[in-house]
Design a protein around this motif. Structure first.
Motif, short mmCIF file in Angstrom:
data_model
loop_
_atom_site.label_atom_id
_atom_site.label_comp_id
_atom_site.label_asym_id
_atom_site.label_seq_id
_atom_site.Cartn_x
_atom_site.Cartn_y
_atom_site.Cartn_z
N PRO A 1 112.91 116.56 38.66
CA PRO A 1 111.94 115.56 39.50
C PRO A 1 112.62 114.46 40.40
O PRO A 1 113.74 113.89 39.90
CB PRO A 1 111.33 115.08 38.43
CG PRO A 1 111.69 115.01 37.25
CD PRO A 1 112.76 116.46 37.31
N ALA A 2 112.18 113.80 41.20
CA ALA A 2 112.65 112.86 42.19
C ALA A 2 112.92 111.73 41.33
O ALA A 2 112.10 111.34 40.37
CB ALA A 2 111.93 112.63 43.15
N PRO A 3 114.09 110.90 41.25
CA PRO A 3 114.34 109.79 40.47
C PRO A 3 113.41 108.78 40.94
O PRO A 3 113.04 108.38 41.92
CB PRO A 3 115.82 109.36 40.97
CG PRO A 3 116.11 109.92 42.12
CD PRO A 3 115.22 111.19 42.27
N ARG A 4 112.91 107.89 40.05
CA ARG A 4 111.97 106.73 40.29
C ARG A 4 112.64 105.53 40.83
O ARG A 4 113.54 105.05 40.27
CB ARG A 4 111.07 106.21 39.13
CG ARG A 4 110.28 107.31 38.39
CD ARG A 4 109.28 107.09 37.52
NE ARG A 4 108.44 106.12 38.18
CZ ARG A 4 107.55 105.36 37.07
NH1 ARG A 4 107.88 105.35 35.94
NH2 ARG A 4 106.79 104.44 37.51
N ARG A 5 112.29 104.79 41.63
CA ARG A 5 112.84 103.71 42.33
C ARG A 5 112.63 102.56 41.56
O ARG A 5 111.57 102.50 40.89
CB ARG A 5 112.31 103.46 43.68
CG ARG A 5 112.62 104.59 44.82
CD ARG A 5 112.25 104.21 45.98
NE ARG A 5 111.31 102.92 46.27
CZ ARG A 5 111.08 102.58 47.42
NH1 ARG A 5 111.65 103.13 48.31
NH2 ARG A 5 110.59 101.45 47.55
N PHE A 6 113.54 101.68 41.34
CA PHE A 6 113.30 100.37 40.69
C PHE A 6 112.30 99.46 41.59
O PHE A 6 112.42 99.55 42.81
CB PHE A 6 114.93 99.65 40.88
CG PHE A 6 114.81 98.42 40.12
CD1 PHE A 6 114.68 98.31 38.49
CD2 PHE A 6 114.67 96.91 40.49
CE1 PHE A 6 114.80 97.28 37.65
CE2 PHE A 6 114.71 95.78 39.81
CZ PHE A 6 114.55 96.15 38.31
N PRO A 7 111.41 99.18 40.79
CA PRO A 7 110.01 98.09 41.14
C PRO A 7 110.92 96.68 41.66
O PRO A 7 110.48 95.81 40.93
CB PRO A 7 109.07 98.16 40.08
CG PRO A 7 109.97 98.18 38.88
CD PRO A 7 111.24 98.96 39.09
N ARG B 1 105.68 121.92 40.02
CA ARG B 1 106.87 121.73 40.05
C ARG B 1 107.89 122.76 40.39
O ARG B 1 107.30 123.99 39.86
CB ARG B 1 107.35 121.09 38.65
CG ARG B 1 108.75 120.47 38.68
CD ARG B 1 108.85 119.78 37.35
NE ARG B 1 109.36 120.63 36.09
CZ ARG B 1 109.85 120.28 35.20
NH1 ARG B 1 110.06 119.23 34.74
NH2 ARG B 1 110.08 121.31 34.24
#
Length: 190
Positions: free
Chosen positions: A26-32, A20
């Motif tokens: 950190p990159a935001p997580r996408r909605f599944p 890191r």
């Protein structure tokens, strides 16, 4: 043997560092979205299945067989017969009835062997008298009987006779509240 502090140990030079980068989140997580679509389709399919079988048991299944010049209707052999009509007649039958009850005589209902309660068995009469006094402080009357045993004379402290077991239980609970435990209920021996 040397003691090492592994919790506060700093990484040695030349070892791999974390991947890191410093200063960047950190990159935001996408909605599944795919998971959402699969879940909605499964829930919708289950709802459609329930809707399609709703009231399917109430409709009779009949098979129509057409023959030349004649139409024959055959019923499914697995169909249940129609529900019978409920008829209640006991209400009219009991409107003007009288119930007669036989009350037995008091002498017949008296138990053949009334109850007694034994609260102690002592070697000396003075110990039996002490127990009798403690029971008297609770408002109950006790008896002392001298009995010859195989090892000598015994003085038994007992209450009774009582006609009903409920009375004996009530007296035993009174004695238990006073700290006198170990009273046993016996049949009256005369």
């Amino acid at each position: 043997m040397s003691n090492r502090d592994y919790a506060n140990r700093k990484p040695a030079k030349g070892r791999a560092k974390s991947t890191r980068r410093k200063g960047k989140a950190p990159a935001p997580r996408r909605f599944p979205l795919l998971l959402l679509l699969v879940t909605l389709s499964l829930v919708g399919g289950f709802g459609y299945f329930l809707w399609s079988i709703n009231n399917s048991a109430d409709t009779p299944q009949t098979v129509v067989v057409e023959q030349p010049k004649k139409t024959v209707v055959k019923k499914d052999p697995n169909d249940l017969p129609p529900k019978p009509k409920e008829e209640w007649t006991y209400q009219q039958a009991l409107e003007n009835k009288k119930v007669e009850v036989d009350i037995p005589d008091a002498e017949k209902t008296k138990p053949a062997r009334p109850y007694q309660m034994q609260c102690g068995s002592f070697r000396t009469q003075s110990q039996a008298e002490e127990m009798k006094a403690v029971i008297a402080f609770q408002g109950l009357t006790a008896n002392i009987r001298k009995v010859k045993g195989t090892t000598g004379d015994w003085y038994k402290v007992s209450l009774g006779p009582f006609d009903r077991k409920r009375e004996v239980e009530r007296k035993r609970h009174t004695l238990q509240r006073a700290g006198i435990n170990g009273c046993i209920i016996l049949f009256w021996e005369g």
